[in-house]
Scaffold this active site. Structure first.
Site, PDB file in Angstrom:
ATOM      1  N   GLY A 115       0.811  -1.215   0.000  1.00 39.61           N
ATOM      2  CA  GLY A 115       0.000   0.000   0.000  1.00 39.61           C
ATOM      3  C   GLY A 115       0.844   1.265   0.000  1.00 39.61           C
ATOM      4  O   GLY A 115       1.952   1.279   0.548  1.00 39.61           O
ATOM      5  N   VAL A 237      33.371  -4.906  11.698  1.00 41.41           N
ATOM      6  CA  VAL A 237      33.597  -5.552  10.409  1.00 41.41           C
ATOM      7  C   VAL A 237      33.504  -4.449   9.366  1.00 41.41           C
ATOM      8  O   VAL A 237      32.475  -3.785   9.250  1.00 41.41           O
ATOM      9  CB  VAL A 237      32.549  -6.660  10.177  1.00 41.41           C
ATOM     10  CG1 VAL A 237      32.792  -7.334   8.840  1.00 41.41           C
ATOM     11  CG2 VAL A 237      32.611  -7.673  11.300  1.00 41.41           C
ATOM     12  N   ALA A 269      23.662  -8.382  12.006  1.00 34.62           N
ATOM     13  CA  ALA A 269      22.615  -8.021  12.978  1.00 34.62           C
ATOM     14  C   ALA A 269      23.046  -6.736  13.664  1.00 34.62           C
ATOM     15  O   ALA A 269      23.355  -6.709  14.855  1.00 34.62           O
ATOM     16  CB  ALA A 269      22.434  -9.153  13.985  1.00 34.62           C
ATOM     17  N   ARG A 272      18.083  -2.201  13.179  1.00 34.10           N
ATOM     18  CA  ARG A 272      16.982  -2.147  12.209  1.00 34.10           C
ATOM     19  C   ARG A 272      16.593  -0.695  11.943  1.00 34.10           C
ATOM     20  O   ARG A 272      16.850   0.177  12.773  1.00 34.10           O
ATOM     21  CB  ARG A 272      15.772  -2.940  12.747  1.00 34.10           C
ATOM     22  CG  ARG A 272      16.069  -4.418  12.896  1.00 34.10           C
ATOM     23  CD  ARG A 272      14.871  -5.202  13.424  1.00 34.10           C
ATOM     24  NE  ARG A 272      13.761  -5.250  12.508  1.00 34.10           N
ATOM     25  CZ  ARG A 272      13.654  -6.095  11.481  1.00 34.10           C
ATOM     26  NH1 ARG A 272      14.602  -6.983  11.242  1.00 34.10           N
ATOM     27  NH2 ARG A 272      12.598  -6.062  10.694  1.00 34.10           N
ATOM     28  N   ASP A 312       7.369  -0.107  15.307  1.00 32.44           N
ATOM     29  CA  ASP A 312       8.768   0.212  14.967  1.00 32.44           C
ATOM     30  C   ASP A 312       8.873   1.481  14.116  1.00 32.44           C
ATOM     31  O   ASP A 312       9.821   2.252  14.262  1.00 32.44           O
ATOM     32  CB  ASP A 312       9.403  -0.934  14.166  1.00 32.44           C
ATOM     33  CG  ASP A 312       9.671  -2.175  15.005  1.00 32.44           C
ATOM     34  OD1 ASP A 312       9.232  -2.206  16.177  1.00 32.44           O
ATOM     35  OD2 ASP A 312      10.312  -3.112  14.494  1.00 32.44           O
ATOM     36  N   HIS A 444       6.806 -21.673  46.504  1.00 33.00           N
ATOM     37  CA  HIS A 444       8.111 -22.289  46.759  1.00 33.00           C
ATOM     38  C   HIS A 444       8.070 -23.749  46.340  1.00 33.00           C
ATOM     39  O   HIS A 444       7.107 -24.447  46.663  1.00 33.00           O
ATOM     40  CB  HIS A 444       8.452 -22.213  48.249  1.00 33.00           C
ATOM     41  CG  HIS A 444       9.749 -22.906  48.576  1.00 33.00           C
ATOM     42  ND1 HIS A 444      10.968 -22.337  48.309  1.00 33.00           N
ATOM     43  CD2 HIS A 444       9.998 -24.129  49.106  1.00 33.00           C
ATOM     44  CE1 HIS A 444      11.928 -23.186  48.682  1.00 33.00           C
ATOM     45  NE2 HIS A 444      11.355 -24.275  49.169  1.00 33.00           N
TER      46      HIS A 444
HETATM   47  P1  NAD Z   1      20.755  -4.219  18.270  1.00 32.88           P
HETATM   48  O1  NAD Z   1      20.705  -2.748  18.247  1.00 32.88           O
HETATM   49  O2  NAD Z   1      20.135  -4.973  19.382  1.00 32.88           O
HETATM   50  O3  NAD Z   1      22.286  -4.701  18.214  1.00 32.88           O
HETATM   51  C1  NAD Z   1      23.147  -4.322  17.187  1.00 32.88           C
HETATM   52  C2  NAD Z   1      24.564  -4.451  17.699  1.00 32.88           C
HETATM   53  O4  NAD Z   1      25.452  -4.360  16.593  1.00 32.88           O
HETATM   54  C3  NAD Z   1      24.950  -3.365  18.680  1.00 32.88           C
HETATM   55  O5  NAD Z   1      25.460  -3.967  19.839  1.00 32.88           O
HETATM   56  C4  NAD Z   1      26.010  -2.564  17.908  1.00 32.88           C
HETATM   57  O6  NAD Z   1      27.001  -2.017  18.758  1.00 32.88           O
HETATM   58  C5  NAD Z   1      26.579  -3.607  16.978  1.00 32.88           C
HETATM   59  N1  NAD Z   1      27.184  -3.117  15.729  1.00 32.88           N
HETATM   60  C6  NAD Z   1      26.699  -2.158  14.899  1.00 32.88           C
HETATM   61  N2  NAD Z   1      27.498  -2.031  13.814  1.00 32.88           N
HETATM   62  C7  NAD Z   1      28.499  -2.934  13.944  1.00 32.88           C
HETATM   63  C8  NAD Z   1      29.644  -3.305  13.154  1.00 32.88           C
HETATM   64  N3  NAD Z   1      29.893  -2.739  11.948  1.00 32.88           N
HETATM   65  N4  NAD Z   1      30.480  -4.274  13.598  1.00 32.88           N
HETATM   66  C9  NAD Z   1      30.207  -4.873  14.798  1.00 32.88           C
HETATM   67  N5  NAD Z   1      29.156  -4.568  15.574  1.00 32.88           N
HETATM   68  C10 NAD Z   1      28.306  -3.618  15.165  1.00 32.88           C
HETATM   69  O7  NAD Z   1      20.170  -4.668  16.835  1.00 32.88           O
HETATM   70  P2  NAD Z   1      19.677  -6.088  16.306  1.00 32.88           P
HETATM   71  O8  NAD Z   1      20.257  -7.190  17.115  1.00 32.88           O
HETATM   72  O9  NAD Z   1      19.910  -6.055  14.836  1.00 32.88           O
HETATM   73  O10 NAD Z   1      18.134  -6.033  16.583  1.00 32.88           O
HETATM   74  C11 NAD Z   1      17.361  -4.953  16.053  1.00 32.88           C
HETATM   75  C12 NAD Z   1      16.178  -4.669  16.909  1.00 32.88           C
HETATM   76  O11 NAD Z   1      15.227  -5.707  16.738  1.00 32.88           O
HETATM   77  C13 NAD Z   1      16.480  -4.633  18.401  1.00 32.88           C
HETATM   78  O12 NAD Z   1      16.904  -3.373  18.823  1.00 32.88           O
HETATM   79  C14 NAD Z   1      15.157  -4.996  18.978  1.00 32.88           C
HETATM   80  O13 NAD Z   1      14.418  -3.814  19.119  1.00 32.88           O
HETATM   81  C15 NAD Z   1      14.517  -5.889  17.940  1.00 32.88           C
HETATM   82  N6  NAD Z   1      14.595  -7.303  18.346  1.00 32.88           N
HETATM   83  C16 NAD Z   1      14.049  -7.670  19.533  1.00 32.88           C
HETATM   84  C17 NAD Z   1      14.114  -8.991  19.926  1.00 32.88           C
HETATM   85  C18 NAD Z   1      13.494  -9.385  21.225  1.00 32.88           C
HETATM   86  O14 NAD Z   1      12.675  -8.624  21.742  1.00 32.88           O
HETATM   87  N7  NAD Z   1      13.871 -10.525  21.797  1.00 32.88           N
HETATM   88  C19 NAD Z   1      14.774  -9.934  19.163  1.00 32.88           C
HETATM   89  C20 NAD Z   1      15.314  -9.525  17.973  1.00 32.88           C
HETATM   90  C21 NAD Z   1      15.234  -8.202  17.572  1.00 32.88           C
END
Ligand code: NAD
Length: 474
Positions: A115, A237, A269, A272, A312, A444
């Protein structure tokens, strides 16, 4: 009777589908639009749900291995990847199919397609081979977020994965580089390490999970270190290139300089970004911040009075449960109620092994802001329930306002932390004092007792743990 409000909801994830369903319950005429065949969004199709299914499989493997210590030895697991993938996909199909049925039962019109706004009261949806126009009195943008890949790591290759690709579970690579030690990086490292990959986690900052308190992260980091091949902190990286032998060469730079290493697959990762581009919001008065978040009022209304945004795409934290609660606020506001989004506390959970969860104020944040707080801690080594589950690595803590004893936040690392944090969230939400927790009878033996025992330890009355700090009077 007045005509019902025509509501269009763009995006059917954990923000959009609860909004559509609640609006239908309130008598609105609802159209829910999403590219996927059923409601569910990234969370159900490529996020929360499939990742938790795979984390369950990982914990079965880990528990079976650990059982040797208590006299139960199992053979090494034989992995039937097709069956595991099939089971995960069945879970997803079951839940998304169920949401489709609920949509029909609630008479929500579901339009599958992409959409775009063409003005403040019209969405054009590209469905298979045709364009459908949806006129609305009010619309809710709930389009979520996508993986944000840093430009130097954008390599169009099936060897480089985002979370969605990792969750497809097409293979278990012998070596896997995980870039980013956040939520997704650690959850996926847990899965692939348990399934047999040799995993290396690279994190740009000085510690895993930069947003969480270090005493909690230390417990998790110790366990992660025992299952992965390496954790490289203060390392980033800077580049990726395909190798001739079906691998990827990664350029890593850290304190010791720059080096190149080969991995079979790489998972990125690194965060986002909100899905706000290409929505046609520029044909309306809605505004988008430099980071791509749609700007909203406390009622979740954009600068265009007929358009709201939740989840988000409307700002941090990017968590499914935050989106679901915003859905209620937006629908109530559209219905003319004085609802506003002002949650005092939103829990966060990382579903690793062990889980790590927190809510409200963190200790790091309190110290940074110079707040006068005290901390109540209870180590799981003193918990009977944890001991009987051979599961003694864990910590439960409360952050308490000095002088009043009001609980401001909590953090838990240990098995089931993601469920345990709900009690702490309610306590913070309701303005409980630590003494309320202490005086609440907990079952408990249970891990939930660690919340009560932390409060007991704070006042020097825990039967199982003597806190180093002086006992306080409640
Ligand atoms: P995140 O923000 O949790 O972690 C990203 C990490 O990557 C950070 O620690 C950052 O310092 C590191 N980073 C960034 N660039 C880098 C590089 N070039 N080299 C090395 N490290 C680097 O992000 P995510 O893990 O991609 O997750 C995104 C979002 O998705 C989260 O913030 C969360 O809101 C959501 N999420 C939530 C859950 C949950 O609730 N269990 C699970 C998955 C994702």
């Amino acid at each position: 009777m007045a005509d019902p409000i025509r509501l269009a909801v763009l995006g059917a994830g954990p923000g959009g589908y609860p909004a559509a369903f609640l609006a239908a319950e309130r008598g609105m005429d609802v159209t829910l639009i999403d590219v996927r065949p059923q409601p569910g969004g990234v969370c159900l199709y490529e996020g929360c749900i499939p990742s938790k299914a795979l984390l369950h499989a990982a914990s079965v493997v880990t528990d079976a291995r650990a059982a040797a210590a208590i006299g139960l030895t199992f053979d090494a697991p034989r992995l039937d990847l097709d069956r595991l993938r099939g089971w995960k996909d069945e879970v997803v199909r079951g839940l998304t199919g169920g949401l489709g049925q609920i949509a029909r039962a609630r008479k929500v019109r579901y339009v599958q397609g992409r959409g775009r706004f063409v003005d403040a009261h019209t969405l054009r949806v590209a469905t298979e081979g045709e364009l459908t126009e949806v006129q609305f009195d009010a619309a809710i943008v709930a389009t979520g977020s996508s993986a944000s890949i840093p430009p130097p790591l954008r390599l169009a290759s099936s060897r480089v994965w985002d979370a969605e690709a990792a969750l497809r579970l097409t293979e278990v690579p012998a070596t896997l580089l995980v870039v980013g030690g956040g939520y997704i990086g650690l959850e996926m490292a847990t899965v692939y390490a348990a399934l047999g990959s040799r995993v290396t986690v690279v994190e740009a900052t000085a510690g895993l999970l930069p947003g969480a308190d270090r005493d909690l992260v230390d417990v998790l980091a110790k366990r992660v270190a025992s299952v992965v091949e390496g954790i490289l902190l203060l390392t980033s990286v800077d580049g990726l290139a395909e190798t001739d032998d079906d691998g990827v060469r990664a350029t890593l730079s850290g304190a010791a300089g720059t080096e190149e290493r080969r991995f079979d697959r790489v998972l990125i990762a690194t965060g986002r970004r909100p899905n706000s581009a290409d929505l046609g919001l520029d044909t309306t008065c809605a505004l988008v911040t430099a980071r791509g978040f749609v700007e909203v009022s406390p009622q979740r209304r954009t600068a265009e009075p007929s358009i709201y945004a939740i989840g988000d795409v409307a700002g941090e934290p990017m968590l499914a449960h935050k989106a679901t609660h915003e859905a209620r606020v937006a629908v109530e506001a559209i219905g003319g109620e004085p609802s506003v989004w002002e949650p005092p506390v939103i829990p966060a959970v990382i579903y690793t092994d062990p889980e790590l969860a927190w809510c409200g104020l963190t200790e790091t944040e309190a110290r940074t802001r110079g707040l006068d707080i005290e901390v109540a801690r209870f180590p799981w080594s003193a918990s009977g329930r944890a001991a009987t589950a051979a599961d003694r690595e864990g910590l439960t803590k409360w952050l308490v306002e000095a002088g009043t004893g009001r609980v401001m936040g909590a953090g838990i690392v240990g098995r089931g932390a993601g469920d345990l944090i709900a009690e702490a969230t309610l306590a913070v939400e309701m303005g409980a004092r630590l003494d309320d927790i202490r005086l609440t009878v907990h079952p408990h033996p249970s891990r939930s007792e660690t919340l009560m025992e932390a409060a007991e330890a704070f006042y020097g009355t825990s039967p199982h743990f003597i806190a180093r700090n002086h006992p306080r009077t409640p």
